[in-house]
Write a protein that holds these residues in place. Structure first.
Motif, PDB file in Angstrom:
ATOM      1  N   MET A  83       0.896  -1.030   0.060  1.00  0.00           N
ATOM      2  CA  MET A  83      -0.092   0.044   0.210  1.00  0.00           C
ATOM      3  C   MET A  83       0.963   1.367  -0.049  1.00  0.00           C
ATOM      4  SD  MET A  83      -2.798   1.186   2.662  1.00  0.00           S
ATOM      5  CE  MET A  83      -3.858  -0.445   2.115  1.00  0.00           C
ATOM      6  N   SER A  84       0.643   1.982  -0.674  1.00  0.00           N
ATOM      7  CA  SER A  84       1.390   3.454  -0.935  1.00  0.00           C
ATOM      8  C   SER A  84       0.355   4.757  -0.840  1.00  0.00           C
ATOM      9  CB  SER A  84       2.038   3.355  -2.197  1.00  0.00           C
ATOM     10  OG  SER A  84       1.014   3.557  -3.081  1.00  0.00           O
ATOM     11  N   ASN A  85       1.005   5.820  -0.260  1.00  0.00           N
ATOM     12  CA  ASN A  85       0.622   7.105  -0.152  1.00  0.00           C
ATOM     13  C   ASN A  85       0.063   7.339   1.093  1.00  0.00           C
ATOM     14  OD1 ASN A  85      -0.137   9.817  -0.606  1.00  0.00           O
ATOM     15  ND2 ASN A  85       0.183   9.347  -2.520  1.00  0.00           N
ATOM     16  N   VAL A  86       0.038   8.296   1.672  1.00  0.00           N
ATOM     17  CA  VAL A  86      -0.569   8.655   3.135  1.00  0.00           C
ATOM     18  C   VAL A  86      -1.941   9.151   2.691  1.00  0.00           C
ATOM     19  CG1 VAL A  86      -0.734  10.490   5.118  1.00  0.00           C
ATOM     20  CG2 VAL A  86       1.713   9.389   4.082  1.00  0.00           C
ATOM     21  N   ILE A 106      -5.457   8.756   1.555  1.00  0.00           N
ATOM     22  CA  ILE A 106      -6.274   7.445   1.400  1.00  0.00           C
ATOM     23  C   ILE A 106      -6.813   7.541  -0.087  1.00  0.00           C
ATOM     24  CG2 ILE A 106      -8.487   6.593   1.976  1.00  0.00           C
ATOM     25  CD1 ILE A 106      -8.052   7.646   4.997  1.00  0.00           C
ATOM     26  N   THR A 107      -7.231   8.515  -0.637  1.00  0.00           N
ATOM     27  CA  THR A 107      -7.854   8.458  -2.103  1.00  0.00           C
ATOM     28  C   THR A 107      -6.611   8.255  -2.978  1.00  0.00           C
ATOM     29  OG1 THR A 107      -7.409  11.077  -2.317  1.00  0.00           O
ATOM     30  CG2 THR A 107      -9.625   9.942  -1.330  1.00  0.00           C
ATOM     31  N   SER A 108      -5.390   8.312  -2.756  1.00  0.00           N
ATOM     32  CA  SER A 108      -4.476   7.941  -3.415  1.00  0.00           C
ATOM     33  C   SER A 108      -3.669   6.626  -3.523  1.00  0.00           C
ATOM     34  CB  SER A 108      -3.215   9.206  -3.648  1.00  0.00           C
ATOM     35  OG  SER A 108      -3.777  10.478  -4.034  1.00  0.00           O
ATOM     36  N   THR A 114      -6.938   0.714  -5.976  1.00  0.00           N
ATOM     37  CA  THR A 114      -6.614   1.939  -5.538  1.00  0.00           C
ATOM     38  C   THR A 114      -7.617   2.541  -4.642  1.00  0.00           C
ATOM     39  OG1 THR A 114      -7.880   2.715  -7.524  1.00  0.00           O
ATOM     40  CG2 THR A 114      -5.651   2.526  -7.935  1.00  0.00           C
ATOM     41  N   GLY A 115      -7.431   3.668  -4.014  1.00  0.00           N
ATOM     42  CA  GLY A 115      -8.269   4.642  -3.253  1.00  0.00           C
ATOM     43  C   GLY A 115      -9.067   3.764  -2.119  1.00  0.00           C
ATOM     44  N   ARG A 116     -10.430   3.787  -2.126  1.00  0.00           N
ATOM     45  CA  ARG A 116     -11.220   3.040  -0.881  1.00  0.00           C
ATOM     46  C   ARG A 116     -10.748   1.368  -0.830  1.00  0.00           C
ATOM     47  NH1 ARG A 116     -17.564   3.601   0.295  1.00  0.00           N
ATOM     48  NH2 ARG A 116     -17.665   2.177   2.173  1.00  0.00           N
ATOM     49  N   GLU A 117     -10.837   0.976  -2.255  1.00  0.00           N
ATOM     50  CA  GLU A 117     -10.706  -0.638  -2.016  1.00  0.00           C
ATOM     51  C   GLU A 117      -9.241  -0.830  -1.367  1.00  0.00           C
ATOM     52  OE1 GLU A 117     -11.197  -1.593  -6.107  1.00  0.00           O
ATOM     53  OE2 GLU A 117     -13.272  -2.575  -5.581  1.00  0.00           O
ATOM     54  N   ALA A 118      -8.232  -0.195  -1.693  1.00  0.00           N
ATOM     55  CA  ALA A 118      -6.842  -0.497  -1.327  1.00  0.00           C
ATOM     56  C   ALA A 118      -6.780  -0.038   0.006  1.00  0.00           C
ATOM     57  CB  ALA A 118      -5.689   0.441  -1.997  1.00  0.00           C
ATOM     58  N   ASN A 119      -7.328   0.851   0.688  1.00  0.00           N
ATOM     59  CA  ASN A 119      -7.629   1.370   2.096  1.00  0.00           C
ATOM     60  C   ASN A 119      -8.444   0.182   2.815  1.00  0.00           C
ATOM     61  OD1 ASN A 119      -6.788   3.473   4.121  1.00  0.00           O
ATOM     62  ND2 ASN A 119      -9.177   3.499   4.570  1.00  0.00           N
ATOM     63  N   GLU A 120      -9.304  -0.497   2.109  1.00  0.00           N
ATOM     64  CA  GLU A 120      -9.988  -1.364   3.040  1.00  0.00           C
ATOM     65  C   GLU A 120      -9.147  -2.632   3.270  1.00  0.00           C
ATOM     66  OE1 GLU A 120     -13.400  -1.626   0.432  1.00  0.00           O
ATOM     67  OE2 GLU A 120     -14.548  -0.045   1.607  1.00  0.00           O
TER      68      GLU A 120
END
Length: 80
Positions: free
Chosen positions: A1-4, A6-8, A23-29
């Motif tokens: 996972m990359s980038n602080v 969340i949307t990126s 990407t975005g929400r899916e990656a954060n989840e």
């Protein structure tokens, strides 16, 4: 996972020769779920790296529909 931001955020999932990038929400989840499961994280500022292998999940739809917190059992190994 990359980038602080969340949307990126991005996350690459590898299933043998097949790859899927989220990407975005899916990656954060995915990252949040892995953290909640206790998977250790590595990385420098702005990035984190989690790795699991031998992921195996059993889903019981009828139990999930009861909304009591059950219905999914997973096992995995951490690291590469």
């Amino acid at each position: 996972m990359s980038n602080v931001d969340i949307t990126s955020r991005s996350c690459e999932l590898n299933f043998g020769a097949r790859k899927r990038t989220l990407t975005g929400r899916e990656a954060n989840e995915v990252g949040a779920t892995m953290a909640a499961a206790g998977i250790p994280s590595e990385g420098a500022a702005g990035s984190s790296i989690e790795s699991v292998s031998k992921l195996r999940c059993t889903i019981e739809p009828n139990e999930i529909m009861q909304k009591a917190g059950g219905g999914a059992q997973c096992s995995f190994e951490t690291g590469q």
